[in-house]
Design an enzyme around this catalytic site. Structure first.
Site, PDB file in Angstrom:
ATOM      1  N   ASP A  44      31.846  30.179  31.726  1.00 12.69           N
ATOM      2  CA  ASP A  44      30.716  30.618  30.901  1.00 12.69           C
ATOM      3  C   ASP A  44      30.352  29.531  29.902  1.00 12.69           C
ATOM      4  OD1 ASP A  44      29.179  33.250  29.810  1.00 12.69           O
ATOM      5  OD2 ASP A  44      29.859  32.032  28.118  1.00 12.69           O
ATOM      6  N   TYR A  87      25.841  26.028  23.192  1.00 11.04           N
ATOM      7  CA  TYR A  87      27.179  25.463  23.040  1.00 11.04           C
ATOM      8  C   TYR A  87      27.190  23.938  23.106  1.00 11.04           C
ATOM      9  CZ  TYR A  87      28.535  30.270  24.288  1.00 11.04           C
ATOM     10  OH  TYR A  87      28.671  31.636  24.356  1.00 11.04           O
ATOM     11  N   LYS A 130      22.988  30.114  29.303  1.00  8.51           N
ATOM     12  CA  LYS A 130      22.150  31.031  28.531  1.00  8.51           C
ATOM     13  C   LYS A 130      21.008  30.289  27.846  1.00  8.51           C
ATOM     14  CE  LYS A 130      26.475  33.369  27.378  1.00  8.51           C
ATOM     15  NZ  LYS A 130      27.367  32.194  27.363  1.00  8.51           N
ATOM     16  N   HIS A 140      20.129  34.657  25.641  1.00 11.80           N
ATOM     17  CA  HIS A 140      21.327  34.655  24.808  1.00 11.80           C
ATOM     18  C   HIS A 140      21.295  35.718  23.706  1.00 11.80           C
ATOM     19  CE1 HIS A 140      24.706  31.718  23.395  1.00 11.80           C
ATOM     20  NE2 HIS A 140      25.049  32.971  23.212  1.00 11.80           N
ATOM     21  N   LYS A 158      38.629  32.442  25.754  1.00 11.46           N
ATOM     22  CA  LYS A 158      38.435  31.009  25.554  1.00 11.46           C
ATOM     23  C   LYS A 158      39.677  30.414  24.900  1.00 11.46           C
ATOM     24  CE  LYS A 158      37.145  27.864  22.164  1.00 11.46           C
ATOM     25  NZ  LYS A 158      37.252  27.782  20.682  1.00 11.46           N
TER      26      LYS A 158
END
Length: 257
Positions: free
Chosen positions: A45, A50, A75, A106, A226
């Site tokens: 993902d 990011y 996203k 998002h 994560k």
């Protein structure tokens, strides 16, 4: 070992266990994704926000795992809601792919459902640039607004989710609409020292974090932990040698009450 999966609208298969990359950039992101793929994750993902799509794409290409075996999500930035086609083109260029497996809005643009953006997402899917499309951080009313405007529900809604945030009505509402619920930040709002989690973890000889992730899988909820630590990445994937029984799952559910 392979992760169990869920079938999205259109027959796209999505692994229930994914690997998140929020707040991870540069070589740290590259190494973490390579480690995740080496361990066995087949769902990664990322997001334009990011700023790591290039490293995610490079890690997938360098891993030796065939592209078609890795489910990749990215996203759309909310501020790009009025120009989604250039945004997906930029994401694909950064990733080095000709398509993504899932593309999400998002956040609701300006706090609204934005059916116009959703129509563009459906067009991108039809053009083959995304195998499935969905949203993130939408509430049920906003999902209904998209369906009312287009007749098509998002394949996925990615929201913050954990035992403390468990809401069976929200989960049921998604399933009634054919929308897969995907949870992010499974640990940020979880007290991993909670006595109930600790007792269940000790009964299985695993960490409380693994219990939380297994709890998502028992409910059929996609989860994307994560980490950048190899040991933690491996530990988070090691979920398939134990199961939570119905009573344990209900006791974890009750942490939200």
């Amino acid at each position: 070992m392979t992760s169990p999966s869920v079938t999205l609208t259109g027959g796209v298969t999505m692994p229930l266990l994914g690997f998140g990359t929020w707040k991870t950039t540069g070589e740290e992101c590259y190494r973490a994704v390579r480690e995740a793929l080496d361990v066995g994750y087949r769902h990664i993902d990322t997001a334009t926000m990011y700023r790591n799509e290039d490293q995610v794409g490079r890690a997938v290409r360098d891993s030796g795992v065939p592209r078609e075996e890795v489910f990749v999500t990215t996203k759309l930035l909310p501020e790009q809601a009025d120009r989604p086609r250039p945004a997906i083109d930029a994401s694909l260029a950064a990733l080095g792919f000709d398509h993504v497996d899932l593309w999400l809005i998002h956040w609701p643009p300006a706090g609204t459902a934005s059916p116009s953006t959703w129509r563009e997402f459906l067009a991108v899917r039809e053009q083959g640039l995304a195998r499935a499309v969905g949203v993130s951080n939408y509430d049920v009313d906003q999902l209904d607004e998209l369906v009312g405007a287009t007749g098509v529900a998002p394949a996925v809604n990615q929201v913050r989710w954990s035992p403390s945030l468990y809401d069976p009505q929200v989960l049921a509402a998604h399933r009634e609409r054919g929308v897969v619920l995907e949870g992010y930040s499974p640990f940020r709002s979880t007290d991993l020292g909670d006595p109930e989690l600790v007792r269940i973890a000790e009964a299985h000889g695993v960490s409380p974090a693994r219990v939380v992730l297994r709890w998502h899988l028992e409910h059929g909820i996609v989860v994307i932990p994560k980490s950048v630590t190899p040991e933690r990445i491996r530990d988070n994937f090691d979920l398939f040698g134990f199961r939570l029984d119905d009573d344990e799952t209900r006791r974890i559910d009750a942490l939200a009450r």
